[in-house]
Design a protein around this motif. Sequence first.
Motif, PDB file in Angstrom:
ATOM      1  N   GLN A 141       0.824  -1.198   0.000  1.00 57.71           N
ATOM      2  CA  GLN A 141       0.000   0.000   0.000  1.00 57.71           C
ATOM      3  C   GLN A 141       0.861   1.252   0.000  1.00 57.71           C
ATOM      4  N   VAL A 142       0.186   2.363  -0.281  1.00 58.47           N
ATOM      5  CA  VAL A 142       0.848   3.661  -0.279  1.00 58.47           C
ATOM      6  C   VAL A 142       0.475   4.381   1.007  1.00 58.47           C
ATOM      7  N   GLN A 143       1.456   4.986   1.647  1.00 58.62           N
ATOM      8  CA  GLN A 143       1.177   5.824   2.821  1.00 58.62           C
ATOM      9  C   GLN A 143       1.006   7.272   2.348  1.00 58.62           C
ATOM     10  N   LEU A 144      -0.051   7.911   2.828  1.00 56.83           N
ATOM     11  CA  LEU A 144      -0.414   9.238   2.339  1.00 56.83           C
ATOM     12  C   LEU A 144      -0.561  10.209   3.494  1.00 56.83           C
ATOM     13  N   VAL A 145      -0.021  11.414   3.315  1.00 55.53           N
ATOM     14  CA  VAL A 145      -0.131  12.463   4.328  1.00 55.53           C
ATOM     15  C   VAL A 145      -0.549  13.753   3.646  1.00 55.53           C
ATOM     16  N   GLU A 146      -1.721  14.266   4.023  1.00 60.99           N
ATOM     17  CA  GLU A 146      -2.223  15.511   3.456  1.00 60.99           C
ATOM     18  C   GLU A 146      -1.770  16.715   4.278  1.00 60.99           C
ATOM     19  N   SER A 147      -1.722  17.846   3.615  1.00 56.20           N
ATOM     20  CA  SER A 147      -1.439  19.115   4.280  1.00 56.20           C
ATOM     21  C   SER A 147      -2.057  20.241   3.467  1.00 56.20           C
ATOM     22  N   GLY A 148      -2.155  21.416   4.094  1.00 58.54           N
ATOM     23  CA  GLY A 148      -2.597  22.592   3.368  1.00 58.54           C
ATOM     24  C   GLY A 148      -3.992  23.078   3.686  1.00 58.54           C
ATOM     25  N   GLY A 149      -4.717  22.345   4.515  1.00 58.87           N
ATOM     26  CA  GLY A 149      -6.060  22.800   4.877  1.00 58.87           C
ATOM     27  C   GLY A 149      -6.005  24.029   5.760  1.00 58.87           C
ATOM     28  N   GLY A 150      -7.186  24.608   5.992  1.00 61.26           N
ATOM     29  CA  GLY A 150      -7.252  25.786   6.851  1.00 61.26           C
ATOM     30  C   GLY A 150      -8.555  26.521   6.688  1.00 61.26           C
ATOM     31  N   LEU A 151      -8.574  27.741   7.217  1.00 58.75           N
ATOM     32  CA  LEU A 151      -9.747  28.608   7.164  1.00 58.75           C
ATOM     33  C   LEU A 151      -9.521  29.685   6.114  1.00 58.75           C
ATOM     34  N   VAL A 152     -10.501  29.868   5.245  1.00 53.91           N
ATOM     35  CA  VAL A 152     -10.385  30.870   4.182  1.00 53.91           C
ATOM     36  C   VAL A 152     -11.760  31.493   3.946  1.00 53.91           C
ATOM     37  N   THR A 161     -13.720  17.901   5.371  1.00 49.84           N
ATOM     38  CA  THR A 161     -12.403  17.296   5.520  1.00 49.84           C
ATOM     39  C   THR A 161     -12.058  16.641   4.187  1.00 49.84           C
ATOM     40  N   TYR A 162     -10.890  16.968   3.678  1.00 47.06           N
ATOM     41  CA  TYR A 162     -10.453  16.478   2.365  1.00 47.06           C
ATOM     42  C   TYR A 162      -9.451  15.342   2.547  1.00 47.06           C
ATOM     43  N   TYR A 163      -9.674  14.275   1.796  1.00 49.66           N
ATOM     44  CA  TYR A 163      -8.850  13.078   1.881  1.00 49.66           C
ATOM     45  C   TYR A 163      -8.179  12.788   0.545  1.00 49.66           C
ATOM     46  N   CYS A 164      -6.923  12.450   0.616  1.00 50.75           N
ATOM     47  CA  CYS A 164      -6.165  11.968  -0.531  1.00 50.75           C
ATOM     48  C   CYS A 164      -6.252  10.446  -0.538  1.00 50.75           C
ATOM     49  N   ALA A 165      -6.339   9.851  -1.728  1.00 50.99           N
ATOM     50  CA  ALA A 165      -6.458   8.402  -1.820  1.00 50.99           C
ATOM     51  C   ALA A 165      -5.682   7.881  -3.023  1.00 50.99           C
ATOM     52  N   ALA A 166      -5.179   6.663  -2.888  1.00 48.63           N
ATOM     53  CA  ALA A 166      -4.417   6.015  -3.960  1.00 48.63           C
ATOM     54  C   ALA A 166      -5.130   4.743  -4.406  1.00 48.63           C
ATOM     55  N   GLY A 200      -6.654  12.949   6.310  1.00 46.75           N
ATOM     56  CA  GLY A 200      -7.561  14.062   6.032  1.00 46.75           C
ATOM     57  C   GLY A 200      -7.012  15.393   6.494  1.00 46.75           C
ATOM     58  N   THR A 201      -7.441  16.451   5.819  1.00 45.37           N
ATOM     59  CA  THR A 201      -7.095  17.805   6.206  1.00 45.37           C
ATOM     60  C   THR A 201      -8.354  18.652   6.118  1.00 45.37           C
ATOM     61  N   ARG A 202      -8.569  19.478   7.122  1.00 44.39           N
ATOM     62  CA  ARG A 202      -9.815  20.207   7.252  1.00 44.39           C
ATOM     63  C   ARG A 202      -9.761  21.508   6.465  1.00 44.39           C
ATOM     64  N   VAL A 203     -10.822  21.755   5.689  1.00 42.87           N
ATOM     65  CA  VAL A 203     -10.983  23.010   4.949  1.00 42.87           C
ATOM     66  C   VAL A 203     -12.280  23.665   5.410  1.00 42.87           C
ATOM     67  N   THR A 204     -12.175  24.911   5.838  1.00 41.76           N
ATOM     68  CA  THR A 204     -13.342  25.660   6.256  1.00 41.76           C
ATOM     69  C   THR A 204     -13.416  26.951   5.458  1.00 41.76           C
TER      70      THR A 204
END
Length: 124
Positions: A1-12, A93-98, A117-121
């Motif tokens: 499997q692939v290990q995945l780490v998201e980043s970049g979420g936030g409040l906008v 919450t946004y998720y990356c998937a392979a 997951g990374t949270r986007v608001t």
Amino acid sequence: QVQLVESGGGLVQAGGSLRLSCAASGRTFSTSAMGWFRQAPGKEREFVAAISFSGVTTYYVDSVKGRFTISRDNVRNTVTLQMNSLKPEDTATYYCAASSNYGVTVHPDEYDSWGQGTRVTVSS
């Protein structure tokens, strides 16, 4: 499997932009189609965008077409979701998937590795 780490979420604020990144390690990233999904509170997980293993083919849910762009770098093993003209309904919450498939797919069952997951608001 692939290990995945998201980043970049936030409040906008509505109309603003965010850039989500997903760093991959493990199984050969360059042979995996990649996708982004999102899940808002109280709602089911929703497909957002996908990109083929080569990056040639992309696919988007209608609600983000023209606003979001998915891309990948098979040297750096990253996939990115550029989100412009954000709306409050993009809050999730946004998720990356392979996927083990080469081509794009909208079905979550065809993805076998998921990030945390990374949270986007998006505020109105």
